[in-house]
Write a protein that holds these residues in place. Structure first.
Motif, PDB file in Angstrom:
ATOM      1  N   ARG A 146      21.266  44.530 -28.001  1.00  0.00           N
ATOM      2  CA  ARG A 146      21.110  45.920 -27.561  1.00  0.00           C
ATOM      3  C   ARG A 146      22.072  46.833 -28.319  1.00  0.00           C
ATOM      4  O   ARG A 146      21.696  47.930 -28.764  1.00  0.00           O
ATOM      5  N   LEU A 147      23.319  46.386 -28.487  1.00  0.00           N
ATOM      6  CA  LEU A 147      24.294  47.188 -29.218  1.00  0.00           C
ATOM      7  C   LEU A 147      23.877  47.385 -30.675  1.00  0.00           C
ATOM      8  O   LEU A 147      24.039  48.468 -31.238  1.00  0.00           O
ATOM      9  N   CYS A 148      23.331  46.340 -31.282  1.00  0.00           N
ATOM     10  CA  CYS A 148      22.875  46.460 -32.674  1.00  0.00           C
ATOM     11  C   CYS A 148      21.688  47.407 -32.772  1.00  0.00           C
ATOM     12  O   CYS A 148      21.565  48.172 -33.741  1.00  0.00           O
ATOM     13  N   ALA A 149      20.796  47.354 -31.773  1.00  0.00           N
ATOM     14  CA  ALA A 149      19.647  48.261 -31.764  1.00  0.00           C
ATOM     15  C   ALA A 149      20.113  49.712 -31.627  1.00  0.00           C
ATOM     16  O   ALA A 149      19.586  50.621 -32.284  1.00  0.00           O
ATOM     17  N   LEU A 150      21.116  49.937 -30.768  1.00  0.00           N
ATOM     18  CA  LEU A 150      21.657  51.293 -30.609  1.00  0.00           C
ATOM     19  C   LEU A 150      22.354  51.751 -31.879  1.00  0.00           C
ATOM     20  O   LEU A 150      22.243  52.922 -32.279  1.00  0.00           O
ATOM     21  N   GLN A 151      23.067  50.836 -32.526  1.00  0.00           N
ATOM     22  CA  GLN A 151      23.737  51.187 -33.775  1.00  0.00           C
ATOM     23  C   GLN A 151      22.707  51.575 -34.842  1.00  0.00           C
ATOM     24  O   GLN A 151      22.917  52.513 -35.614  1.00  0.00           O
ATOM     25  N   ALA A 152      21.588  50.862 -34.852  1.00  0.00           N
ATOM     26  CA  ALA A 152      20.533  51.160 -35.822  1.00  0.00           C
ATOM     27  C   ALA A 152      19.836  52.486 -35.522  1.00  0.00           C
ATOM     28  O   ALA A 152      19.131  53.027 -36.383  1.00  0.00           O
ATOM     29  N   LEU A 153      20.025  53.003 -34.306  1.00  0.00           N
ATOM     30  CA  LEU A 153      19.472  54.307 -33.945  1.00  0.00           C
ATOM     31  C   LEU A 153      20.421  55.452 -34.296  1.00  0.00           C
ATOM     32  O   LEU A 153      20.076  56.616 -34.095  1.00  0.00           O
ATOM     33  N   GLY A 154      21.606  55.112 -34.783  1.00  0.00           N
ATOM     34  CA  GLY A 154      22.599  56.132 -35.072  1.00  0.00           C
ATOM     35  C   GLY A 154      22.230  57.036 -36.230  1.00  0.00           C
ATOM     36  O   GLY A 154      21.339  56.739 -37.032  1.00  0.00           O
ATOM     37  N   GLN A 155      22.959  58.136 -36.342  1.00  0.00           N
ATOM     38  CA  GLN A 155      22.662  59.150 -37.346  1.00  0.00           C
ATOM     39  C   GLN A 155      22.783  58.598 -38.768  1.00  0.00           C
ATOM     40  O   GLN A 155      21.983  58.911 -39.639  1.00  0.00           O
ATOM     41  N   LYS A 156      23.761  57.738 -39.021  1.00  0.00           N
ATOM     42  CA  LYS A 156      23.943  57.240 -40.378  1.00  0.00           C
ATOM     43  C   LYS A 156      22.826  56.299 -40.806  1.00  0.00           C
ATOM     44  O   LYS A 156      22.643  56.041 -41.997  1.00  0.00           O
ATOM     45  N   ASP A 157      22.071  55.779 -39.839  1.00  0.00           N
ATOM     46  CA  ASP A 157      20.933  54.917 -40.150  1.00  0.00           C
ATOM     47  C   ASP A 157      19.609  55.658 -39.966  1.00  0.00           C
ATOM     48  O   ASP A 157      18.560  55.035 -39.793  1.00  0.00           O
ATOM     49  N   PHE A 158      19.659  56.970 -40.021  1.00  0.00           N
ATOM     50  CA  PHE A 158      18.456  57.777 -39.806  1.00  0.00           C
ATOM     51  C   PHE A 158      17.360  57.420 -40.813  1.00  0.00           C
ATOM     52  O   PHE A 158      16.189  57.326 -40.467  1.00  0.00           O
ATOM     53  N   THR A 159      17.753  57.220 -42.051  1.00  0.00           N
ATOM     54  CA  THR A 159      16.764  56.896 -43.083  1.00  0.00           C
ATOM     55  C   THR A 159      16.106  55.546 -42.805  1.00  0.00           C
ATOM     56  O   THR A 159      14.880  55.398 -42.931  1.00  0.00           O
ATOM     57  N   ALA A 160      16.903  54.551 -42.422  1.00  0.00           N
ATOM     58  CA  ALA A 160      16.347  53.229 -42.119  1.00  0.00           C
ATOM     59  C   ALA A 160      15.384  53.296 -40.945  1.00  0.00           C
ATOM     60  O   ALA A 160      14.406  52.544 -40.879  1.00  0.00           O
ATOM     61  N   LEU A 161      15.654  54.209 -40.010  1.00  0.00           N
ATOM     62  CA  LEU A 161      14.811  54.351 -38.822  1.00  0.00           C
ATOM     63  C   LEU A 161      13.507  55.067 -39.124  1.00  0.00           C
ATOM     64  O   LEU A 161      12.444  54.682 -38.645  1.00  0.00           O
ATOM     65  N   THR A 162      13.573  56.099 -39.940  1.00  0.00           N
ATOM     66  CA  THR A 162      12.431  57.011 -40.074  1.00  0.00           C
ATOM     67  C   THR A 162      11.702  56.947 -41.405  1.00  0.00           C
ATOM     68  O   THR A 162      10.566  57.415 -41.513  1.00  0.00           O
ATOM     69  N   ALA A 163      12.342  56.406 -42.438  1.00  0.00           N
ATOM     70  CA  ALA A 163      11.745  56.483 -43.777  1.00  0.00           C
ATOM     71  C   ALA A 163      10.544  55.555 -43.925  1.00  0.00           C
ATOM     72  O   ALA A 163      10.444  54.514 -43.261  1.00  0.00           O
ATOM     73  N   ASP A 164       9.632  55.954 -44.800  1.00  0.00           N
ATOM     74  CA  ASP A 164       8.516  55.099 -45.200  1.00  0.00           C
ATOM     75  C   ASP A 164       8.959  54.347 -46.453  1.00  0.00           C
ATOM     76  O   ASP A 164       9.048  54.914 -47.537  1.00  0.00           O
TER      77      ASP A 164
END
Length: 486
Positions: A146-164
């Protein structure tokens, strides 16, 4: 008009926190049209008492719905359905007429009627679930995932979350696989030789689509992973079954016309046999002699607790003949659907293009979450915990099997999470499984693993990854009684 408190109830099957369940319950009522604009909701105190939860839980749910404009607050009067709340579409669906399409002719290819094993979705509710490949919630590291999932939702990982990524993958996950996972199997690979897939089955499908045609021949183990056989049948290639023995696939029986050889040398599926080094070299020699490729499914190497696993077949490959399939679905949880392909750059280039045309890439957030979980050391800690539990359960099961006189047909040399069992010849384990299910015992009939019309029906598989050690003895006793009493 006030909405009755009796309208609300919490389902035992609901997922998520109590706050989330209450929010979903109210939102669904509004979206379905049951709760209308201006209607008053029960007070937080009354709803909390009715549901048996704390008042703050209800208050937080109301506050969240208020922020999302589903609800509105009117001073001391309470909470009401907002005038701006979403409304269901106001239309009358047309009456359904009689279908005129002849689907027996319209369907050009059929994908039903395969060999996929059906497991009860509520397997966890059975007292003795000897099912294979499911996750034990008592062992899984929920908090760190859960903590890793929240970390991946962070602002610095925005590209990893949203990019194609189009045809690319999360570089962090690929780097970890290249620098940590593969070297443990004796494999050295560059990022250009690695492709992330939606689990091992997706990797096998991609390999089959690229390497096989209607004129080519695929050699498979017999018995083998039943879903692989479905994949090959759908590809319309010729399938050549090769019987396995206690050391796995026999290289000398692989036909000379084979173009691709599918094998599970480290942990044969389903017999759990481990191919010794001499036979691995013989398999590579046979593939070289007939100019065939090998697809190696290394699906359970992490579950080696009896001894260190033998290096992967690909680690012995000197001419790029082996395509390696790995998976995190078995070691983390099957719902993750995350695996990888490793092969020559020319092959991976085609695999990347095929994947892009079908699903582009696995979700970036899932890839980044897994990358954090792996790189922060949580994965290794989880594997150590699982190995310890499986070692204990295996010992308990072996003792119970011996005491009850059941026959083991195959056990993994290095560990694993299942026993391959053999019942007396006169038994049909499909019928036995139905009988045992009524007594709270789940086993897996083995006929679907075999090729051909005359499949043996007296084999079955017992998994121990999802059953507590304290229940194994009683469950094995019930299985033995079923074979004695039928």
């Amino acid at each position: 008009m006030a909405i009755s408190v009796e309208t609300f109830f919490l389902s035992p099957e609901s997922q998520g926190t109590l706050q989330a369940q209450i929010q979903q319950m109210i939102a669904e009522g509004i979206l379905s049209g049951r709760f209308r604009k201006g209607e008053k909701l029960p007070s937080s105190r009354r709803l909390a008492a009715h549901l048996g939860v704390s008042r703050i839980t209800v208050t937080l749910a109301y506050t969240e719905l208020l922020a999302n404009d589903y609800l509105t607050s009117r001073g001391r009067s309470g909470y009401f359905v907002s005038d701006n709340a979403p409304v269901p579409p106001d239309f009358t669906p047309p009456e359904k007429g009689e279908e005129t399409v002849d689907w027996s002719r319209a369907i050009g290819r059929r994908f039903t009627g395969g060999n996929t094993l059906e497991k009860p979705h509520d397997w966890a509710s059975y007292r003795y679930p000897f099912v294979y490949g499911q996750t034990d919630p008592a062992l899984f590291d929920h908090s760190n995932w859960r903590l890793c999932a929240l970390q991946a939702l962070g602002q610095k990982d925005f590209t990893a979350l949203t990019a194609d990524y189009f045809d690319q993958d999360d570089p962090r996950l690929v780097e970890f696989i290249a620098r940590n996972t593969l070297p443990r199997r004796g494999i050295i690979a560059r990022p250009e030789e690695i492709l992330i897939t939606l689990g091992a089955q997706n990797a096998l499908w991609i390999a089959a689509q690229i390497l096989l045609t209607q004129r080519r021949v695929a050699a498979i183990e017999n018995p083998c992973y039943y879903a692989l056989r479905d994949i090959l049948n759908q590809s319309r290639c010729h399938v050549a079954p090769v019987d396995v023995d206690k050391n796995g696939m026999r290289p000398g029986q692989i036909p000379g016309e084979a173009d691709v050889i599918f094998a599970t040398p480290s942990h044969q599926c389903p017999t759990t046999a481990t191919m010794p080094m001499a036979r691995r070299k013989a398999l590579l020699k046979r593939a070289r002699a007939i100019d065939a490729l090998i697809v190696e499914d290394d699906y359970e190497f992490e579950m080696s607790f009896l001894d260190a696993p033998t290096p992967a077949l690909k680690s012995l490959d000197t001419d790029g003949r082996v395509i390696y399939v790995g998976s995190f679905s078995k070691s983390l949880f099957p719902g993750l659907r995350l695996g990888y392909l490793v092969g020559s750059e020319s092959f991976i280039r085609e695999a990347r293009a095929l994947r892009a045309s079908v699903l582009r890439h696995p979700p970036g957030h899932i890839q980044r979450t897994a990358a954090y979980f792996l790189s922060l050391g949580h994965y290794d800690a989880l594997i150590r915990r699982i190995r310890k539990a499986l070692s204990e359960r295996r010992a308990v099961m072996q003792t119970a099997i011996d005491e009850n006189g059941l026959r083991v047909a195959g056990t993994g040399v290095f560990g694993g999470s299942s026993f391959w069992m053999q019942a007396p010849d006169q038994f049909d384990t499909v019928e036995t499984a139905k009988h045992l299910q009524s007594q709270g015992v789940l086993i897996e009939p083995g006929h679907q693993f075999f090729q051909g019309p005359d499949r043996p029906t007296h084999f079955y598989r017992l998994g121990y990854s999802s059953i507590a050690a304290s229940r194994i003895g009683d469950g094995i006793a019930k299985i033995a009684q079923a074979f004695d009493g039928n």
